[in-house]
Design a protein around this motif. Structure first.
Motif, PDB file in Angstrom:
ATOM      1  N   ILE A   6     111.600 161.747  56.763  1.00 45.82           N
ATOM      2  CA  ILE A   6     112.843 161.750  56.228  1.00 45.82           C
ATOM      3  C   ILE A   6     113.124 160.356  56.323  1.00 45.82           C
ATOM      4  CG2 ILE A   6     115.223 162.210  56.707  1.00 45.82           C
ATOM      5  CD1 ILE A   6     114.326 165.059  57.566  1.00 45.82           C
ATOM      6  N   LEU A   7     112.958 159.533  57.380  1.00 40.66           N
ATOM      7  CA  LEU A   7     113.186 158.180  57.685  1.00 40.66           C
ATOM      8  C   LEU A   7     112.670 157.252  56.663  1.00 40.66           C
ATOM      9  CD1 LEU A   7     113.947 155.936  59.712  1.00 40.66           C
ATOM     10  CD2 LEU A   7     111.736 155.857  60.444  1.00 40.66           C
ATOM     11  N   PHE A   8     111.359 157.458  56.052  1.00 40.24           N
ATOM     12  CA  PHE A   8     110.573 156.795  55.214  1.00 40.24           C
ATOM     13  C   PHE A   8     111.230 157.029  53.667  1.00 40.24           C
ATOM     14  CE2 PHE A   8     108.229 155.869  58.901  1.00 40.24           C
ATOM     15  CZ  PHE A   8     108.209 154.439  58.833  1.00 40.24           C
ATOM     16  N   PRO A 222     104.745 169.076  73.733  1.00 40.74           N
ATOM     17  CA  PRO A 222     104.915 168.622  72.239  1.00 40.74           C
ATOM     18  C   PRO A 222     106.168 168.374  72.178  1.00 40.74           C
ATOM     19  CG  PRO A 222     103.276 170.490  72.516  1.00 40.74           C
ATOM     20  CD  PRO A 222     103.810 170.161  73.903  1.00 40.74           C
ATOM     21  N   GLY A 223     106.743 167.488  71.433  1.00 42.29           N
ATOM     22  CA  GLY A 223     108.155 167.040  71.045  1.00 42.29           C
ATOM     23  C   GLY A 223     108.838 165.974  71.888  1.00 42.29           C
ATOM     24  N   SER A 224     107.901 165.597  73.139  1.00 39.69           N
ATOM     25  CA  SER A 224     108.711 164.681  73.991  1.00 39.69           C
ATOM     26  C   SER A 224     108.654 163.421  73.535  1.00 39.69           C
ATOM     27  CB  SER A 224     107.909 164.930  75.320  1.00 39.69           C
ATOM     28  OG  SER A 224     106.599 164.322  75.008  1.00 39.69           O
ATOM     29  N   GLN A 225     109.755 162.458  73.797  1.00 40.96           N
ATOM     30  CA  GLN A 225     109.882 161.175  73.618  1.00 40.96           C
ATOM     31  C   GLN A 225     109.413 160.145  74.643  1.00 40.96           C
ATOM     32  OE1 GLN A 225     113.699 160.143  71.673  1.00 40.96           O
ATOM     33  NE2 GLN A 225     114.133 162.215  71.992  1.00 40.96           N
ATOM     34  N   SER A 226     109.143 158.987  74.571  1.00 36.21           N
ATOM     35  CA  SER A 226     108.942 157.943  75.488  1.00 36.21           C
ATOM     36  C   SER A 226     109.916 157.907  76.743  1.00 36.21           C
ATOM     37  CB  SER A 226     108.768 156.540  75.053  1.00 36.21           C
ATOM     38  OG  SER A 226     109.829 156.051  74.462  1.00 36.21           O
ATOM     39  N   SER A 227     111.278 158.156  76.317  1.00 40.81           N
ATOM     40  CA  SER A 227     112.300 158.045  77.437  1.00 40.81           C
ATOM     41  C   SER A 227     112.274 159.087  78.347  1.00 40.81           C
ATOM     42  CB  SER A 227     113.580 158.026  76.860  1.00 40.81           C
ATOM     43  OG  SER A 227     113.692 159.298  76.025  1.00 40.81           O
ATOM     44  N   GLU A 228     111.479 160.341  78.007  1.00 43.65           N
ATOM     45  CA  GLU A 228     111.331 161.454  78.998  1.00 43.65           C
ATOM     46  C   GLU A 228     110.229 161.421  79.836  1.00 43.65           C
ATOM     47  OE1 GLU A 228     113.214 165.093  76.346  1.00 43.65           O
ATOM     48  OE2 GLU A 228     111.426 163.962  75.579  1.00 43.65           O
ATOM     49  N   TRP A 229     109.369 160.304  79.907  1.00 39.56           N
ATOM     50  CA  TRP A 229     108.450 160.099  80.647  1.00 39.56           C
ATOM     51  C   TRP A 229     108.144 159.101  81.440  1.00 39.56           C
ATOM     52  CZ3 TRP A 229     104.572 163.635  81.356  1.00 39.56           C
ATOM     53  CH2 TRP A 229     104.335 164.804  80.368  1.00 39.56           C
ATOM     54  N   LEU A 230     109.522 158.291  81.532  1.00 42.40           N
ATOM     55  CA  LEU A 230     109.890 157.241  82.427  1.00 42.40           C
ATOM     56  C   LEU A 230     109.830 157.671  84.104  1.00 42.40           C
ATOM     57  CD1 LEU A 230     112.985 155.686  80.436  1.00 42.40           C
ATOM     58  CD2 LEU A 230     110.544 154.423  80.896  1.00 42.40           C
ATOM     59  N   PRO A 231     109.234 156.570  84.736  1.00 44.87           N
ATOM     60  CA  PRO A 231     109.341 156.956  86.089  1.00 44.87           C
ATOM     61  C   PRO A 231     110.657 157.161  86.595  1.00 44.87           C
ATOM     62  CG  PRO A 231     107.994 154.807  85.362  1.00 44.87           C
ATOM     63  CD  PRO A 231     108.909 155.049  84.211  1.00 44.87           C
ATOM     64  N   GLY A 256     106.240 158.344  68.651  1.00 48.05           N
ATOM     65  CA  GLY A 256     106.413 159.032  67.507  1.00 48.05           C
ATOM     66  C   GLY A 256     107.616 159.650  67.312  1.00 48.05           C
ATOM     67  N   ASN A 257     107.987 160.688  68.546  1.00 48.22           N
ATOM     68  CA  ASN A 257     108.940 161.397  68.571  1.00 48.22           C
ATOM     69  C   ASN A 257     110.343 160.636  68.765  1.00 48.22           C
ATOM     70  OD1 ASN A 257     107.737 164.178  67.981  1.00 48.22           O
ATOM     71  ND2 ASN A 257     107.183 163.946  70.342  1.00 48.22           N
ATOM     72  N   ASP A 258     110.207 159.517  69.354  1.00 42.96           N
ATOM     73  CA  ASP A 258     111.403 158.456  69.354  1.00 42.96           C
ATOM     74  C   ASP A 258     111.918 158.215  67.768  1.00 42.96           C
ATOM     75  OD1 ASP A 258     109.535 158.247  71.622  1.00 42.96           O
ATOM     76  OD2 ASP A 258     111.300 157.212  72.610  1.00 42.96           O
ATOM     77  N   LEU A 259     111.004 158.117  66.989  1.00 38.95           N
ATOM     78  CA  LEU A 259     111.233 157.579  65.696  1.00 38.95           C
ATOM     79  C   LEU A 259     112.122 158.817  64.790  1.00 38.95           C
ATOM     80  CD1 LEU A 259     108.632 155.152  64.663  1.00 38.95           C
ATOM     81  CD2 LEU A 259     110.965 154.518  65.605  1.00 38.95           C
ATOM     82  N   LEU A 281     115.737 150.815  63.036  1.00 42.07           N
ATOM     83  CA  LEU A 281     114.165 151.089  63.272  1.00 42.07           C
ATOM     84  C   LEU A 281     113.617 149.974  64.017  1.00 42.07           C
ATOM     85  CD1 LEU A 281     111.499 152.809  62.543  1.00 42.07           C
ATOM     86  CD2 LEU A 281     111.408 151.097  60.561  1.00 42.07           C
ATOM     87  N   ASP A 282     113.738 148.659  63.842  1.00 48.32           N
ATOM     88  CA  ASP A 282     113.375 147.573  64.458  1.00 48.32           C
ATOM     89  C   ASP A 282     113.970 147.699  66.257  1.00 48.32           C
ATOM     90  OD1 ASP A 282     111.791 146.464  62.647  1.00 48.32           O
ATOM     91  OD2 ASP A 282     113.434 145.218  61.881  1.00 48.32           O
ATOM     92  N   ALA A 283     115.080 147.982  66.067  1.00 48.84           N
ATOM     93  CA  ALA A 283     115.627 148.124  67.595  1.00 48.84           C
ATOM     94  C   ALA A 283     114.969 149.358  68.232  1.00 48.84           C
ATOM     95  CB  ALA A 283     117.091 148.210  67.467  1.00 48.84           C
ATOM     96  N   ALA A 284     114.827 150.519  67.798  1.00 54.70           N
ATOM     97  CA  ALA A 284     113.963 151.620  68.126  1.00 54.70           C
ATOM     98  C   ALA A 284     112.568 151.180  68.615  1.00 54.70           C
ATOM     99  CB  ALA A 284     114.066 152.924  67.233  1.00 54.70           C
ATOM    100  N   ILE A 285     111.957 150.589  67.820  1.00 52.65           N
ATOM    101  CA  ILE A 285     110.532 150.003  68.159  1.00 52.65           C
ATOM    102  C   ILE A 285     110.690 149.269  69.363  1.00 52.65           C
ATOM    103  CG2 ILE A 285     108.487 148.540  67.271  1.00 52.65           C
ATOM    104  CD1 ILE A 285     109.094 149.739  64.507  1.00 52.65           C
ATOM    105  N   VAL A 286     111.425 148.222  69.509  1.00 55.78           N
ATOM    106  CA  VAL A 286     111.492 147.335  70.661  1.00 55.78           C
ATOM    107  C   VAL A 286     111.882 148.365  72.017  1.00 55.78           C
ATOM    108  CG1 VAL A 286     112.908 145.655  71.742  1.00 55.78           C
ATOM    109  CG2 VAL A 286     112.377 145.444  69.296  1.00 55.78           C
ATOM    110  N   ALA A 287     112.668 149.203  71.685  1.00 58.32           N
ATOM    111  CA  ALA A 287     113.088 150.164  72.826  1.00 58.32           C
ATOM    112  C   ALA A 287     111.694 151.049  73.342  1.00 58.32           C
ATOM    113  CB  ALA A 287     114.328 151.124  72.544  1.00 58.32           C
ATOM    114  N   ILE A 288     111.013 151.487  72.354  1.00 54.05           N
ATOM    115  CA  ILE A 288     109.825 152.410  72.679  1.00 54.05           C
ATOM    116  C   ILE A 288     108.947 151.584  73.192  1.00 54.05           C
ATOM    117  CG2 ILE A 288     107.826 153.492  71.462  1.00 54.05           C
ATOM    118  CD1 ILE A 288     109.899 154.155  69.078  1.00 54.05           C
TER     119      ILE A 288
END
Length: 415
Positions: A6-8, A222-231, A256-259, A281-288
């Motif tokens: 959908i994004l693209f 499955p479905g997890s985002q990078s923020s959900e694996w932070l220490p 990928g799920n973050d995007l 999108l660019d801001a999300a990539i920086v955060a990821i």
């Protein structure tokens, strides 16, 4: 699963509208961002050949996401690339160099220049599944070779001090094999834990089993985002941390799920919305990337000697499965995604000690189409391919028949 598409699609439709109304600046801006991307979005990927007949595509896939008919019986493996071997009769050749220009990022992204000097006189060896070790033969400046290896799997060991800039050499794995046991940990999103089993971590365990006793802990969600694996978070504390102290190899896929969630929360109504989405999108990539670095730092602190491997996503936008959604805007979307993935790979390639399994560089369109079970996930052959790719990135070599992979490689080291 379709949110990333959908994004693209949204970007393609809105940017296409810019072009239709004469507002070409936005389209030109996208072209400028990706000017260094080849006109063929798969140009960085290598040619494909028919692969292991023992590996079959998934036959249990849903009817709307079934594997292509021509991919059901065989997997497709890109041919290994690198400097032409100086000893063509060798089964395996290795080129070691000092990365003077600092441009190398992964197995598939090593632009060699005049500042990249060969490393000669180094100790290079290969381990057989029976535990025997064979020293390499000197093949000329920076080149090493192994004569007439029988078909099978092997593990390369390079005793060069210093950091690898090509991020394609295991350091701990050869030591762990010599010690007689390997602890393998996989975590992250659905890439290691979705689709028809066995998934790629389990198939990597199978590849390593002839060498050593392997213990696998696959804690991916499955479905997890990078923020959900932070220490400090529950996934890290309760699922991952208990397995890290004695880990030898840690493999993860995240981002990928973050995007996808960004796409699900954004509605493109016009040109201004498309521009805002590009900014988001660019801001999300920086955060990821910031999350990935934080997670990697915590994993490295908990397992200081482990080989830690992050998977670079392939360019899903060039696949046939995405074509039905992207339509006439597939090339634009694939070019945009290629520019983002190349930037991510380059920045993650600057992270000391991180190993990159570069699926973006490895998979061209025919291979990606053959390995997808649905728009984002792998079929049986795809999981096998990912396992082989991670194995190769850690120093693994597969000598055919039926298929040879990783038999010619280059490895860069920081001066």
């Amino acid at each position: 699963m379709r949110r990333a598409i959908i994004l693209f699609v949204s970007l393609g439709l809105a940017l296409g509208a810019c072009d239709d109304t004469g507002a070409t600046g936005t389209v030109d801006a996208v072209a400028d961002v990706s000017a260094d991307v080849s006109a063929d979005v798969s140009a960085d990927a290598v040619d494909t050949v028919a692969s292991d007949a023992e590996v079959t595509g998934d036959t249990d896939a849903p009817s709307d996401t079934s594997a292509p008919a021509d991919a059901a019986a065989d997997s497709v493996a890109p041919v290994d690339t690198g400097p032409p071997p100086s000893c063509p009769e060798e089964a395996v050749t290795v080129y070691l160099y000092e990365d003077g220009n600092g441009a190398s990022n992964s197995w598939y992204d090593q632009p060699l220049g005049s500042d990249d000097l060969p490393l000669s006189g180094e100790a290079v060896s290969i381990t057989r599944p029976d535990g025997g070790v064979t020293a390499a033969r000197d093949c000329g400046p920076g080149r090493y070779g192994f004569l007439d290896l029988p078909a099978g799997a092997y593990l390369l060991d390079v005793a060069v001090d210093g950091e690898t800039t090509s991020h394609n050499l295991g350091r701990r794995l050869p030591r762990a094999v010599a010690d007689g046991a390997v602890k393998l940990v996989a975590f992250g999103d659905s890439v290691p834990a979705y689709g028809p089993a066995p998934w790629f971590p389990e198939q990597l365990e199978t590849l390593l089993a002839p060498f050593v006793t392997v213990t696998l802990s696959n804690v991916a969600i499955p479905g997890s985002q990078s923020s959900e694996w932070l220490p400090g978070g529950s996934n890290y504390v309760n699922r991952l941390a208990p397995h890290l102290a004695d880990a030898d190899v840690v493999v993860f896929s995240l981002g990928g799920n973050d995007l996808m969630n960004l796409a699900s929360d954004f509605e493109v109504l016009g040109v201004e919305d498309a521009l805002a989405l590009l900014d988001d999108l660019d801001a999300a990539i920086v955060a990821i990337e910031a999350n990935l670095l934080t997670i990697y730092g915590a994993v490295r602190a908990a397992a200081p000697d482990a080989d830690v491997v992050w998977l670079v996503y392939p360019n899903y936008a060039m696949s046939d499965r995405w074509a039905q959604y992207l339509g006439d805007y597939q090339e634009l979307a694939a070019t945009l995604l290629a520019s983002k993935l190349e930037g991510i790979r380059e920045r993650m390639g600057d992270v000391a000690g991180l190993t990159l399994a570069d699926m973006y560089g490895s998979l061209d369109k025919p291979a990606l189409d053959a390995f997808l079970w649905d728009e984002l996930h792998l079929n049986v052959a795809g999981h096998r391919y990912y396992a082989e790719e991670v194995f190769m990135t850690l120093g693994g070599v597969l000598v055919g028949p039926p298929t040879s992979r990783g038999v010619h490689r280059s490895i860069g080291f920081r001066p």
